[in-house]
Design an enzyme around this catalytic site. Structure first.
Site, PDB file in Angstrom:
ATOM      1  N   HIS A  44      -0.429   0.145  -9.806  1.00  0.00           N
ATOM      2  CA  HIS A  44      -1.147  -0.814  -9.122  1.00  0.00           C
ATOM      3  C   HIS A  44      -1.658  -2.237  -9.880  1.00  0.00           C
ATOM      4  O   HIS A  44      -3.001  -2.264  -9.635  1.00  0.00           O
ATOM      5  CB  HIS A  44      -2.210  -0.025  -8.213  1.00  0.00           C
ATOM      6  CG  HIS A  44      -2.504  -0.842  -6.893  1.00  0.00           C
ATOM      7  ND1 HIS A  44      -3.030  -0.122  -5.662  1.00  0.00           N
ATOM      8  CD2 HIS A  44      -2.620  -1.902  -6.354  1.00  0.00           C
ATOM      9  CE1 HIS A  44      -3.228  -1.110  -4.938  1.00  0.00           C
ATOM     10  NE2 HIS A  44      -3.077  -2.193  -5.264  1.00  0.00           N
TER      11      HIS A  44
ATOM     12  N   GLU B 172      -3.011   7.707  -5.094  1.00  0.00           N
ATOM     13  CA  GLU B 172      -3.401   7.014  -6.099  1.00  0.00           C
ATOM     14  C   GLU B 172      -4.279   7.505  -6.969  1.00  0.00           C
ATOM     15  O   GLU B 172      -5.359   7.810  -6.535  1.00  0.00           O
ATOM     16  CB  GLU B 172      -3.509   5.400  -6.066  1.00  0.00           C
ATOM     17  CG  GLU B 172      -2.138   4.681  -5.426  1.00  0.00           C
ATOM     18  CD  GLU B 172      -2.500   3.044  -5.292  1.00  0.00           C
ATOM     19  OE1 GLU B 172      -3.549   2.733  -5.964  1.00  0.00           O
ATOM     20  OE2 GLU B 172      -1.583   2.552  -4.740  1.00  0.00           O
TER      21      GLU B 172
ATOM     22  N   ARG C 193       0.944  -1.135   0.114  1.00  0.00           N
ATOM     23  CA  ARG C 193       0.073  -0.110   0.004  1.00  0.00           C
ATOM     24  C   ARG C 193       0.911   1.440  -0.120  1.00  0.00           C
ATOM     25  O   ARG C 193       1.967   1.203   0.699  1.00  0.00           O
ATOM     26  CB  ARG C 193      -0.884   0.062   1.512  1.00  0.00           C
ATOM     27  CG  ARG C 193      -2.032  -0.803   1.385  1.00  0.00           C
ATOM     28  CD  ARG C 193      -2.997  -0.413   0.112  1.00  0.00           C
ATOM     29  NE  ARG C 193      -4.288  -1.503   0.011  1.00  0.00           N
ATOM     30  CZ  ARG C 193      -4.346  -2.481  -0.885  1.00  0.00           C
ATOM     31  NH1 ARG C 193      -3.161  -2.699  -1.497  1.00  0.00           N
ATOM     32  NH2 ARG C 193      -5.347  -3.274  -0.851  1.00  0.00           N
TER      33      ARG C 193
HETATM   34  C1  GLV Z   1      -4.302  -5.294  -3.990  1.00  0.00           C
HETATM   35  O1  GLV Z   1      -3.670  -4.377  -3.693  1.00  0.00           O
HETATM   36  C2  GLV Z   1      -5.106  -6.147  -3.148  1.00  0.00           C
HETATM   37  O2  GLV Z   1      -5.101  -5.671  -2.072  1.00  0.00           O
HETATM   38  O3  GLV Z   1      -5.378  -7.107  -3.723  1.00  0.00           O
END
Ligand code: GLV
Length: 355
Positions: free
Chosen positions: A311, A292, A263
């Site tokens: 991401h 983000e 994160r």
């Molecule tokens: C992606 O970041 C997830 O938490 O699956």
């Protein structure tokens, strides 16, 4: 024969009865906050009226707040803010199912207090995310992105002894922060590169497991001081918010590379800029940022020793389909009043334990 005829008459009457009509009219309602991979929602469509938000960007908060008043189940993504106000507005909400392993966007204590089970999609994304952490590690260590830009710019003139020198991976020390499923999968890959693998976690793992993976526990500061690559695999919480800031970068080796596929907010972006531009660490590769998307005017984007991706840690076709199917199964179970196959707040089931 006589029996078969009477059953068939009974069945036809049953189907035609107003009760059955009412039943089909009152299917539970589900809202899905984005289009998911084809086939992912099939099992949900059997038992619920499914509405899918059709846009590329997430539904606005105000819209979701309105929707949640009329639904029985919500299938959401990490881009949706599922806070107290939203959960409390969902008077008939029976389950919340997130298509992600992380769920820091959801106010779990509020959902739990209201008896609403929350599901997530672990396991199926472990390998895809570990692979991607490794893709970033290798790209940063060997300057793959810079090399591509260099070549396309027409700068490749000959083989040069000191062209685009990077860092060796084999034999280096890999420091893993957060040693859950994904951290462990990253560690296993490190063994294949003959690395010394250190891990930091709030809970020490079983020594037999450590041995089978080939990883040693380390204090956080020791891991920072000894690792050539530091990779983050912890969830975001009050304890891990800006876990990496100026002090931590001071402790790292000047040759070290930081990788974050967990994160964004685990890393203080201003401190990271200072560390990368001031030579405190050699490079970083981020799949997650705070906020983000990363703002295009972020000073981080001016740096050559930084790689950023949008991401996509779990973004393999197979994995995303499996995540959608698990999210749908979780929600289907919640609508039927069954235990969610993957539940993050098992306290909602009296005396039960999750997953
Ligand atoms: C992606 O970041 C997830 O938490 O699956």
């Amino acid at each position: 024969m006589k029996n078969a005829i009477s059953i068939s008459i009974w069945y036809n009457n049953f189907l035609a009865s107003p009760k059955v009509f009412l039943k089909s009219m009152s299917q539970p309602k589900v809202f899905v906050t984005r289009r998911l991979p084809d086939g992912g929602l099939d099992r949900l469509r059997f038992l619920a009226e499914v509405e899918v938000w059709p846009e590329r960007l997430p539904p606005p908060y105000e819209l979701l707040l309105e929707k949640v008043k009329h639904i029985d189940g919500l299938l959401c993504l990490l881009t949706d803010r599922i806070d107290r106000q939203l959960i409390e507005a969902g008077a008939s909400l029976k389950a919340i199912s997130q298509m992600a392993v992380g769920y820091d966007n959801i106010d779990i204590p509020v959902a739990t207090a209201r008896g609403i089970p929350v599901g997530n999609t672990p396991d199926v994304l472990t390998d895809a995310t570990a692979d991607f952490a490794w893709a970033l590690l290798m790209a940063a260590a060997r300057r793959v992105v810079e090399a591509d830009r260099f070549t396309r710019a027409g700068s490749w003139q000959t083989w040069e002894p000191d062209l685009l020198l990077g860092s060796s991976i084999a034999g280096a020390t890999l420091g893993i922060v957060g040693f859950g499923r994904i951290g462990q999968a990253v560690a296993r890959r490190g063994a294949g590169f003959n690395m010394r693998v250190l891990y930091f976690s709030r809970h020490r793992r079983d020594p037999a497991l450590e041995q089978s993976i080939g990883a040693e526990p380390a204090e956080f500061d020791v891991l920072l001081g000894e690792s050539d690559f530091v990779t983050i695999h912890t969830s975001l919480s009050e304890d891990t918010y800006h876990l990496f800031s100026d002090r931590q970068f001071e402790l790292m080796k000047p040759e070290a590379i930081l990788i974050n596929t967990a994160r964004g907010a685990v890393v203080d972006p201003d401190a990271l800029y200072r560390a990368l531009s001031g030579g405190k660490i050699a490079g970083a590769a981020l799949d997650v940022t705070e906020p983000e998307p990363i703002p295009l005017n972020s000073p981080l984007l001016t740096l050559k020793n930084l790689i950023v991706s949008p991401h996509i840690g779990s973004a393999s076709r197979q994995t995303r389909l499996q995540m959608a199917m698990i999210a749908a199964s979780n929600l289907a179970a919640g609508l039927k009043g069954d235990r969610l196959p993957y539940c993050v707040n098992p306290e909602v089931y009296a005396g039960g334990k999750g997953e």
